[in-house]
Design an enzyme around this catalytic site. Structure first.
Site, PDB file in Angstrom:
ATOM      1  N   THR A  25       2.603  -3.939  -0.138  1.00 34.05           N
ATOM      2  CA  THR A  25       2.208  -4.849   0.939  1.00 34.05           C
ATOM      3  C   THR A  25       3.036  -4.554   2.176  1.00 34.05           C
ATOM      4  O   THR A  25       4.264  -4.490   2.107  1.00 34.05           O
ATOM      5  CB  THR A  25       2.414  -6.306   0.462  1.00 34.05           C
ATOM      6  OG1 THR A  25       1.450  -6.579  -0.545  1.00 34.05           O
ATOM      7  CG2 THR A  25       2.262  -7.291   1.603  1.00 34.05           C
ATOM      8  N   GLN A  97      -6.174  -2.408  -4.582  1.00 33.15           N
ATOM      9  CA  GLN A  97      -5.631  -3.404  -5.506  1.00 33.15           C
ATOM     10  C   GLN A  97      -6.196  -4.784  -5.163  1.00 33.15           C
ATOM     11  O   GLN A  97      -5.992  -5.300  -4.068  1.00 33.15           O
ATOM     12  CB  GLN A  97      -4.093  -3.437  -5.441  1.00 33.15           C
ATOM     13  CG  GLN A  97      -3.527  -4.238  -6.612  1.00 33.15           C
ATOM     14  CD  GLN A  97      -2.028  -4.462  -6.547  1.00 33.15           C
ATOM     15  OE1 GLN A  97      -1.487  -4.747  -5.488  1.00 33.15           O
ATOM     16  NE2 GLN A  97      -1.360  -4.343  -7.674  1.00 33.15           N
ATOM     17  N   ASN A 180       3.259  -9.578 -11.226  1.00 39.66           N
ATOM     18  CA  ASN A 180       4.138 -10.140 -10.186  1.00 39.66           C
ATOM     19  C   ASN A 180       3.925 -11.614  -9.858  1.00 39.66           C
ATOM     20  O   ASN A 180       4.119 -12.045  -8.727  1.00 39.66           O
ATOM     21  CB  ASN A 180       4.036  -9.293  -8.901  1.00 39.66           C
ATOM     22  CG  ASN A 180       4.509  -7.868  -9.138  1.00 39.66           C
ATOM     23  OD1 ASN A 180       5.122  -7.590 -10.165  1.00 39.66           O
ATOM     24  ND2 ASN A 180       4.222  -6.976  -8.219  1.00 39.66           N
ATOM     25  N   TYR A 182       1.249 -13.548  -9.663  1.00 40.62           N
ATOM     26  CA  TYR A 182       0.067 -14.026  -8.928  1.00 40.62           C
ATOM     27  C   TYR A 182      -0.962 -14.646  -9.892  1.00 40.62           C
ATOM     28  O   TYR A 182      -0.707 -14.754 -11.089  1.00 40.62           O
ATOM     29  CB  TYR A 182      -0.503 -12.891  -8.068  1.00 40.62           C
ATOM     30  CG  TYR A 182       0.501 -12.469  -7.015  1.00 40.62           C
ATOM     31  CD1 TYR A 182       0.888 -13.357  -6.001  1.00 40.62           C
ATOM     32  CD2 TYR A 182       1.115 -11.227  -7.062  1.00 40.62           C
ATOM     33  CE1 TYR A 182       1.842 -12.999  -5.061  1.00 40.62           C
ATOM     34  CE2 TYR A 182       2.083 -10.867  -6.114  1.00 40.62           C
ATOM     35  CZ  TYR A 182       2.435 -11.749  -5.119  1.00 40.62           C
ATOM     36  OH  TYR A 182       3.393 -11.405  -4.194  1.00 40.62           O
ATOM     37  N   ARG A 229      -3.046  -3.794 -13.369  1.00 38.32           N
ATOM     38  CA  ARG A 229      -1.581  -3.750 -13.281  1.00 38.32           C
ATOM     39  C   ARG A 229      -1.005  -4.983 -13.969  1.00 38.32           C
ATOM     40  O   ARG A 229      -1.434  -6.106 -13.702  1.00 38.32           O
ATOM     41  CB  ARG A 229      -1.124  -3.715 -11.833  1.00 38.32           C
ATOM     42  CG  ARG A 229       0.371  -3.450 -11.713  1.00 38.32           C
ATOM     43  CD  ARG A 229       0.834  -3.269 -10.282  1.00 38.32           C
ATOM     44  NE  ARG A 229       1.823  -2.201 -10.218  1.00 38.32           N
ATOM     45  CZ  ARG A 229       2.868  -2.195  -9.381  1.00 38.32           C
ATOM     46  NH1 ARG A 229       3.037  -3.165  -8.520  1.00 38.32           N
ATOM     47  NH2 ARG A 229       3.734  -1.197  -9.403  1.00 38.32           N
ATOM     48  N   GLY A 324       7.020   3.377  -5.616  1.00 35.91           N
ATOM     49  CA  GLY A 324       6.799   2.421  -4.544  1.00 35.91           C
ATOM     50  C   GLY A 324       7.672   2.711  -3.342  1.00 35.91           C
ATOM     51  O   GLY A 324       7.257   3.401  -2.406  1.00 35.91           O
ATOM     52  N   ARG A 325       8.914   2.211  -3.368  1.00 36.17           N
ATOM     53  CA  ARG A 325       9.796   2.360  -2.207  1.00 36.17           C
ATOM     54  C   ARG A 325       9.953   3.804  -1.744  1.00 36.17           C
ATOM     55  O   ARG A 325       9.977   4.052  -0.534  1.00 36.17           O
ATOM     56  CB  ARG A 325      11.141   1.678  -2.486  1.00 36.17           C
ATOM     57  CG  ARG A 325      11.032   0.156  -2.459  1.00 36.17           C
ATOM     58  CD  ARG A 325      12.155  -0.524  -3.182  1.00 36.17           C
ATOM     59  NE  ARG A 325      12.109  -0.239  -4.623  1.00 36.17           N
ATOM     60  CZ  ARG A 325      12.965  -0.727  -5.508  1.00 36.17           C
ATOM     61  NH1 ARG A 325      13.933  -1.530  -5.107  1.00 36.17           N
ATOM     62  NH2 ARG A 325      12.849  -0.431  -6.797  1.00 36.17           N
TER      63      ARG A 325
HETATM   64  C1  LIG Z   1       7.504  -3.633   0.507  1.00 36.13           C
HETATM   65  C2  LIG Z   1       6.950  -3.820  -0.890  1.00 36.13           C
HETATM   66  C3  LIG Z   1       5.668  -4.311  -1.050  1.00 36.13           C
HETATM   67  C4  LIG Z   1       5.106  -4.438  -2.330  1.00 36.13           C
HETATM   68  N1  LIG Z   1       3.815  -4.852  -2.455  1.00 36.13           N
HETATM   69  C5  LIG Z   1       3.210  -4.860  -3.669  1.00 36.13           C
HETATM   70  C6  LIG Z   1       1.825  -5.146  -3.793  1.00 36.13           C
HETATM   71  O1  LIG Z   1       1.113  -5.368  -2.813  1.00 36.13           O
HETATM   72  N2  LIG Z   1       1.309  -5.167  -5.045  1.00 36.13           N
HETATM   73  C7  LIG Z   1       2.056  -4.914  -6.167  1.00 36.13           C
HETATM   74  O2  LIG Z   1       1.534  -4.935  -7.275  1.00 36.13           O
HETATM   75  N3  LIG Z   1       3.373  -4.594  -6.056  1.00 36.13           N
HETATM   76  C8  LIG Z   1       3.956  -4.552  -4.846  1.00 36.13           C
HETATM   77  N4  LIG Z   1       5.268  -4.174  -4.737  1.00 36.13           N
HETATM   78  C9  LIG Z   1       5.970  -3.682  -5.922  1.00 36.13           C
HETATM   79  C10 LIG Z   1       5.862  -2.149  -5.996  1.00 36.13           C
HETATM   80  O3  LIG Z   1       4.525  -1.737  -6.230  1.00 36.13           O
HETATM   81  C11 LIG Z   1       6.727  -1.570  -7.119  1.00 36.13           C
HETATM   82  O4  LIG Z   1       6.344  -2.172  -8.327  1.00 36.13           O
HETATM   83  C12 LIG Z   1       8.211  -1.808  -6.911  1.00 36.13           C
HETATM   84  O5  LIG Z   1       8.604  -1.461  -5.592  1.00 36.13           O
HETATM   85  C13 LIG Z   1       9.037  -1.004  -7.912  1.00 36.13           C
HETATM   86  O6  LIG Z   1       8.745   0.382  -7.798  1.00 36.13           O
HETATM   87  P1  LIG Z   1       9.727   1.390  -6.996  1.00 36.13           P
HETATM   88  O7  LIG Z   1      11.087   1.250  -7.648  1.00 36.13           O
HETATM   89  O8  LIG Z   1       9.150   2.753  -7.186  1.00 36.13           O
HETATM   90  O9  LIG Z   1       9.783   0.919  -5.585  1.00 36.13           O
HETATM   91  C14 LIG Z   1       5.865  -4.096  -3.469  1.00 36.13           C
HETATM   92  C15 LIG Z   1       7.171  -3.614  -3.288  1.00 36.13           C
HETATM   93  C16 LIG Z   1       7.712  -3.477  -2.031  1.00 36.13           C
HETATM   94  C17 LIG Z   1       9.109  -2.916  -1.877  1.00 36.13           C
END
Ligand SMILES: Cc1cc2nc3c(=O)[nH]c(=O)nc-3n(C[C@H](O)[C@H](O)[C@H](O)COP(=O)(O)O)c2cc1C
Length: 367
Positions: A25, A97, A180, A182, A229, A324-325
């Site tokens: 997001t 998603q 997460n 929701y 997911r 993600g990040r």
């Molecule tokens: C800025 C940000 C926005 C995120 N938005 C979503 C989202 O829209 N949907 C979702 O399922 N997870 C969301 N997440 C979680 C990420 O998809 C991911 O699960 C999480 O960052 C861990 O993975 P990583 O260590 O590779 O970042 C978000 C995480 C971050 C940091």
């Protein structure tokens, strides 16, 4: 030995490598309408085997944050068409998603400023993001009202419509957001669901809405481009369950015969610790239950992976790893991992809201 850079088939999706961009997001869709800047952002990342979009609201009631996109109006669909077109022009693949936030919302974001909806009238002790004068502000979520059972078929219909819209926009498939904290996870987990009707209590009842949504979507667009997911033990958005292994193992039995393209599992606390001492969870068992029950979908894992961990996960039987990040700051993550190159560090200050800064201006290796 399988590497991250080997292709894989996941249902109807043909991924050129096993690296997925996790849903992120970014709050850059004013009035919930995807912008040309978003098309540029996703196209920059198209070398991923699969792009999963930021969570996208299936209806006005599903909205819980400022400036997140939707998938229910003509303007939104027109915006998304530009995104899918740009990604396909760059030889990428993209799924959207599908999101209903449930109680993780604020009255100011709800139609007619009504209370957000939830399985039970239990407030989530968490924050949402409102953007005021261009500045993201974290505010407490509002007190929700419990959904009447008679309202649930309408929500299932909203998911079905959103899936139909996704295909009309050129998406390669959809990922159902059941993670997460929701709406769909609120129904799954005891901490948010105190219902005494057919949608609360035992495992069958708590998984009912989720499975109705999955069946409606697979019926609409086909199971081989539908994914889901899940985050069995995340505390994200104040969600808890008394016996997560039990309900998620049960869910695997139900999902296995449905022929989904992939299952996307967030291991541990989303964006936090992978191991939670007070919430032990056996992910290998989860996968074994799914496979033993005949589930053939690709197994996608996520949470705090780096290259070495991702390779270990593949060796242990995962099929795809979602980052993600790292994808926020590294549009060319695939190339960087392939060349063992250093990664750019994401700037948290520009995660949510704003424009191109911290969004489309991260340099590639070649730049
Ligand atoms: C800025 C940000 C926005 C995120 N938005 C979503 C989202 O829209 N949907 C979702 O399922 N997870 C969301 N997440 C979680 C990420 O998809 C991911 O699960 C999480 O960052 C861990 O993975 P990583 O260590 O590779 O970042 C978000 C995480 C971050 C940091």
């Amino acid at each position: 030995m399988t590497t991250l850079f080997d292709p894989i088939q996941a249902g109807r999706l043909h991924l050129s490598n096993r690296i997925a961009m996790a849903p992120l997001t970014r709050n850059r869709a004013p009035d919930a309408i995807p912008t040309p800047l978003m098309a540029q952002y996703y196209a920059q990342r198209a070398s991923a085997g699969l792009l999963i979009t930021e969570a996208t609201a299936i209806s006005p009631q599903a909205q819980g944050y400022s400036d997140v996109p939707g998938l229910y109006s003509t303007e939104q669909l027109d915006g998304w068409k530009k995104v899918t077109h740009a990604v396909h022009a760059a030889d990428g693949q993209i799924v959207v998603q599908l999101w209903h936030v449930g109680r993780v919302s604020h009255t100011s974001l709800q139609p007619e400023h009504q209370a957000p909806v939830a399985p039970s009238a239990l407030r989530a002790h968490t924050k949402t993001v409102l953007i005021q004068d261009g500045v993201p502000t974290f505010v407490d979520t509002s007190m929700p009202r419990a959904l009447d059972a008679a309202e649930l078929p309408g929500i299932v219909q909203d998911y079905r419509h959103a899936a139909r819209n996704a295909i009309a926009c050129g998406f390669d498939g959809v990922e159902i957001h059941a993670a997460n904290g929701y709406l769909l996870e609120q129904f799954l987990k005891t901490g948010a669901n105190q219902r005494t009707d057919d949608y609360g209590g035992n495992l069958k009842n708590r998984t009912r809405l989720l499975l109705e949504v999955v069946r409606a979507i697979t019926d609409e667009i086909g199971p081989d481009r539908t994914a889901i997911r899940l985050s069995p033990v995340t505390p994200a958005n104040d969600i808890t369950d008394d016996h997560p292994q039990q309900i998620f193992d049960y869910l695997m039995h139900q999902l296995a015969p449905l022929g989904l393209a992939y299952l996307h599992i967030v291991e541990g606390a989303t964006g936090g610790a992978r191991e939670l001492p007070d919430q032990p969870f056996d992910y290998a068992q989860l996968k074994a239950v799914y496979r033993t029950a005949g589930g053939q979908g690709a197994w996608m894992v996520n949470n705090a992976y780096d290259k070495a961990m991702a390779e270990q996960a593949l060796a242990a039987g995962a099929d795809i790893v979602a980052f993600g990040r790292p994808y926020i700051a590294n549009p060319d993550l695939v190339e960087r991992l392939q060349r063992n190159a250093p990664l750019n560090t994401p700037d948290r200050a520009t995660f949510y809201g704003g424009g191109a800064e911290g969004y489309t201006d991260y340099p590639t290796l070649d730049a």
